[in-house]
Design a protein around this motif. Structure first.
Motif, PDB file in Angstrom:
ATOM      1  N   ILE A  80     -26.268   2.660 -13.609  1.00  0.00           N
ATOM      2  CA  ILE A  80     -26.129   2.077 -14.973  1.00  0.00           C
ATOM      3  C   ILE A  80     -24.492   2.473 -15.283  1.00  0.00           C
ATOM      4  O   ILE A  80     -24.186   2.070 -16.343  1.00  0.00           O
ATOM      5  CB  ILE A  80     -26.946   2.541 -15.690  1.00  0.00           C
ATOM      6  CG1 ILE A  80     -27.022   4.206 -15.928  1.00  0.00           C
ATOM      7  CG2 ILE A  80     -28.376   2.054 -15.519  1.00  0.00           C
ATOM      8  CD1 ILE A  80     -27.665   4.621 -17.099  1.00  0.00           C
ATOM      9  N   ALA A  81     -23.747   2.980 -14.270  1.00  0.00           N
ATOM     10  CA  ALA A  81     -22.457   3.275 -14.525  1.00  0.00           C
ATOM     11  C   ALA A  81     -22.035   4.214 -15.821  1.00  0.00           C
ATOM     12  O   ALA A  81     -21.079   3.981 -16.496  1.00  0.00           O
ATOM     13  CB  ALA A  81     -21.795   1.940 -14.672  1.00  0.00           C
ATOM     14  N   CYS A  82     -22.949   5.168 -15.950  1.00  0.00           N
ATOM     15  CA  CYS A  82     -22.794   6.193 -17.229  1.00  0.00           C
ATOM     16  C   CYS A  82     -22.060   7.272 -16.937  1.00  0.00           C
ATOM     17  O   CYS A  82     -21.474   7.945 -17.709  1.00  0.00           O
ATOM     18  CB  CYS A  82     -24.317   6.481 -17.319  1.00  0.00           C
ATOM     19  SG  CYS A  82     -25.145   7.531 -16.333  1.00  0.00           S
ATOM     20  N   ASN A  83     -21.937   7.568 -15.635  1.00  0.00           N
ATOM     21  CA  ASN A  83     -21.055   8.674 -15.025  1.00  0.00           C
ATOM     22  C   ASN A  83     -21.572  10.343 -15.521  1.00  0.00           C
ATOM     23  O   ASN A  83     -21.077  11.147 -15.193  1.00  0.00           O
ATOM     24  CB  ASN A  83     -19.623   8.702 -15.590  1.00  0.00           C
ATOM     25  CG  ASN A  83     -18.860   7.781 -14.905  1.00  0.00           C
ATOM     26  OD1 ASN A  83     -19.304   7.390 -13.942  1.00  0.00           O
ATOM     27  ND2 ASN A  83     -17.693   7.281 -15.551  1.00  0.00           N
ATOM     28  N   GLN A  84     -22.805  10.122 -16.146  1.00  0.00           N
ATOM     29  CA  GLN A  84     -23.341  11.351 -16.852  1.00  0.00           C
ATOM     30  C   GLN A  84     -23.899  12.494 -15.791  1.00  0.00           C
ATOM     31  O   GLN A  84     -23.694  13.473 -16.023  1.00  0.00           O
ATOM     32  CB  GLN A  84     -24.341  10.839 -17.833  1.00  0.00           C
ATOM     33  CG  GLN A  84     -24.269  10.462 -19.017  1.00  0.00           C
ATOM     34  CD  GLN A  84     -25.230   9.956 -19.776  1.00  0.00           C
ATOM     35  OE1 GLN A  84     -25.715   8.986 -20.043  1.00  0.00           O
ATOM     36  NE2 GLN A  84     -25.831  11.014 -20.685  1.00  0.00           N
ATOM     37  N   GLY A  85     -24.335  11.777 -14.827  1.00  0.00           N
ATOM     38  CA  GLY A  85     -24.911  12.796 -13.723  1.00  0.00           C
ATOM     39  C   GLY A  85     -23.918  13.100 -12.621  1.00  0.00           C
ATOM     40  O   GLY A  85     -23.732  14.222 -12.096  1.00  0.00           O
ATOM     41  N   ILE A 144     -23.121  17.316  -8.219  1.00  0.00           N
ATOM     42  CA  ILE A 144     -23.295  16.187  -8.514  1.00  0.00           C
ATOM     43  C   ILE A 144     -24.851  16.024  -8.471  1.00  0.00           C
ATOM     44  O   ILE A 144     -25.745  16.686  -8.097  1.00  0.00           O
ATOM     45  CB  ILE A 144     -23.084  15.085  -7.097  1.00  0.00           C
ATOM     46  CG1 ILE A 144     -22.842  13.628  -7.422  1.00  0.00           C
ATOM     47  CG2 ILE A 144     -24.143  15.350  -6.092  1.00  0.00           C
ATOM     48  CD1 ILE A 144     -22.035  13.177  -6.508  1.00  0.00           C
ATOM     49  N   GLY A 145     -25.164  14.897  -9.662  1.00  0.00           N
ATOM     50  CA  GLY A 145     -26.609  14.653  -9.891  1.00  0.00           C
ATOM     51  C   GLY A 145     -26.606  12.967 -10.130  1.00  0.00           C
ATOM     52  O   GLY A 145     -25.380  12.370  -9.960  1.00  0.00           O
ATOM     53  N   CYS A 146     -27.549  12.548 -10.792  1.00  0.00           N
ATOM     54  CA  CYS A 146     -27.496  11.196 -11.213  1.00  0.00           C
ATOM     55  C   CYS A 146     -28.566  11.067 -12.372  1.00  0.00           C
ATOM     56  O   CYS A 146     -29.658  11.095 -12.316  1.00  0.00           O
ATOM     57  CB  CYS A 146     -27.937  10.207  -9.918  1.00  0.00           C
ATOM     58  SG  CYS A 146     -28.137   8.622 -10.289  1.00  0.00           S
ATOM     59  N   THR A 147     -28.417  10.256 -13.294  1.00  0.00           N
ATOM     60  CA  THR A 147     -29.012   9.815 -14.334  1.00  0.00           C
ATOM     61  C   THR A 147     -30.429   9.139 -14.006  1.00  0.00           C
ATOM     62  O   THR A 147     -31.474   9.660 -14.330  1.00  0.00           O
ATOM     63  CB  THR A 147     -28.341   9.135 -15.414  1.00  0.00           C
ATOM     64  OG1 THR A 147     -27.510   9.938 -15.941  1.00  0.00           O
ATOM     65  CG2 THR A 147     -29.095   8.523 -16.581  1.00  0.00           C
ATOM     66  N   VAL A 148     -30.110   8.291 -13.235  1.00  0.00           N
ATOM     67  CA  VAL A 148     -31.539   7.425 -12.772  1.00  0.00           C
ATOM     68  C   VAL A 148     -32.142   7.902 -11.480  1.00  0.00           C
ATOM     69  O   VAL A 148     -33.032   7.643 -11.150  1.00  0.00           O
ATOM     70  CB  VAL A 148     -31.015   5.991 -12.556  1.00  0.00           C
ATOM     71  CG1 VAL A 148     -30.377   5.374 -13.761  1.00  0.00           C
ATOM     72  CG2 VAL A 148     -30.236   5.808 -11.342  1.00  0.00           C
TER      73      VAL A 148
END
Ligand code: SF4
Length: 401
Positions: free
Chosen positions: A75-80, A92-96
């Motif tokens: 979702i191109a949020c860059n949060q994770g 590194i992580g990932c929101t989704v």
């Protein structure tokens, strides 16, 4: 998130069309189909997809197998990813994708089919509940998912209404598609209270209950900086939560808004942009030293400020709180002074939007715990936070049944 797929092509194509060496382009490409389009057009020989692979490491396998719709969307949020590397977790992580960066202990590749399927009841069809349902159903459990609203998606349905945030909804749409594909028994418009959950558990024989009932805005006018001095005049019809604003786009708003941001996340920025698009000027106050400091690592703030500044009619006051709200105006003051300490200012405020940490909806969980029932709680119902933790906790709960 505010840029379209292939947003760098406008500047790279003049170079790649002349180049005689292998040409690689990048820029928020999400699917192999998008990459293929660029290559077929002759604008590159290679397309780099970084975040798309983090969100779903099986993007190539699923697409080549003829199921691009099963690719979990970035979702191109860059949060994770980006913010994860820069933040305290330093990884590194990932929101989704709950397993990103934790591949030895978490992720879809570690989901093993169960030998004895259990009956799992999940209450709440937001991202946490849907991820729990998806993961449990993937492992072969028989899952029932209850949602009080007529649609799945929870808070993300609202968040995706803000300008440039529509992509947020990609992940809840994908989760919804997956839970139906996996045969989850989805019951919409089904509000249940604790007694009804207990009765269902007894009547339908559920072995496990996962509570994902989310949270609701805390509209009490208490500000973290000065908790002993609740905002005077807070309980009036023109004092709204972000939900009030997002759920009713026909509400008459006037010409000037005061946004009070207690969280330092993106919510107040999204609210500001929604108000600007509807023609209001915005006074933005926060107890923090800057706008949306929690989103600095995700590189969302600068682009948002560019948009906000370009629309005009925006005034920002850091380290500031609201003292009182009247009809058409509000009084604000520095957080570090008592109300009687001076330096007060009156600002225009036909409406006031109060954004504070939410309050968890824990009734069902508490009641089931009191009965000694086996129950898990995930997402905002556990503690109000944001999308990455909702999906991570949903995944862990679904994987642990
Ligand atoms: S954290 Fe957000 S931007 Fe980064 S890969 Fe995951 S979904 Fe994409």
């Amino acid at each position: 998130m505010h840029e379209p797929a292939g947003y760098e092509l406008a500047t790279s194509i003049p170079v790649t069309r002349r180049a005689t060496v292998p040409r690689l382009v990048t820029g928020r490409f999400r699917t192999l189909e998008e990459a293929d389009t660029v290559i077929r057009a002759g604008d590159a020989d290679l397309v780099g997809l970084m975040r798309a692979h983090i969100a779903d490491p099986d993007i190539v396998k699923k697409t080549v197998a003829g199921h691009p719709e099963r690719v979990r969307p970035c979702i191109a949020c860059n949060q994770g990813c980006l913010a994860g590397i820069k933040g305290p977790a330093n990884r590194i992580g990932c929101t989704v994708n709950a397993g990103a960066g934790l591949e030895l202990k978490l992720g879809d590749h570690l989901l093993k089919p169960v030998s004895k399927p259990r009956r799992v009841l999940i209450v709440g069809g937001g991202p946490a509940g849907m991820e729990a349902a998806r993961v449990a159903a993937t492992r072969g459990h028989k899952v029932t998912l209850l949602e009080a609203e007529p649609a799945l998606g929870g808070r993300i349905r609202m968040a995706s209404k803000a300008p440039t945030r529509a992509t947020m909804g990609d992940i809840t749409q994908w989760l919804e598609q997956e839970v139906y594909r996996l045969g989850v028994d989805v019951r919409l418009s089904t509000f249940v209270d604790p007694a009804e959950v207990l009765a269902m558990q007894h009547d339908e024989g559920f072995d496990d209950v996962i509570v994902a009932t989310g949270s609701t805005p805390r509209m009490d006018g208490i500000q973290v900086s000065n908790p002993g001095e609740p905002i005077r005049g807070f309980r009036q019809p023109h004092v709204l939560s972000s939900w009030d604003l997002m759920l009713d786009d026909r509400r008459s708003l006037g010409r000037a808004a005061l946004v009070i941001d207690e969280t330092g996340h993106f919510e107040a920025v999204a609210v500001t942009e929604m108000l600007q698009v509807r023609g209001l000027s915005v006074t933005y106050i926060t107890r923090h030293t800057g706008i949306a400091p929690q989103m600095e690592g995700a590189l969302m703030v600068e682009p948002a400020l560019q948009r906000i500044r370009a629309r005009g009619g925006f005034t920002f006051h850091p380290r500031t709180r609201a003292v009182s709200i009247d009809q058409g105006t509000a009084v604000i003051a520095p957080t570090y002074l008592k109300a009687e300490g001076g330096l007060l200012a009156t600002v225009p405020a036909d409406i006031v939007v109060f954004i504070s940490p939410n309050r968890s909806n824990r009734d069902i969980y508490d009641a089931l715990r009191a009965q000694g029932a086996g129950v898990r709680i995930v997402g905002d119902a556990n503690s109000p936070r944001y999308l990455p933790t909702a999906i991570s906790e949903g995944h862990r709960a679904g994987a642990s049944v």
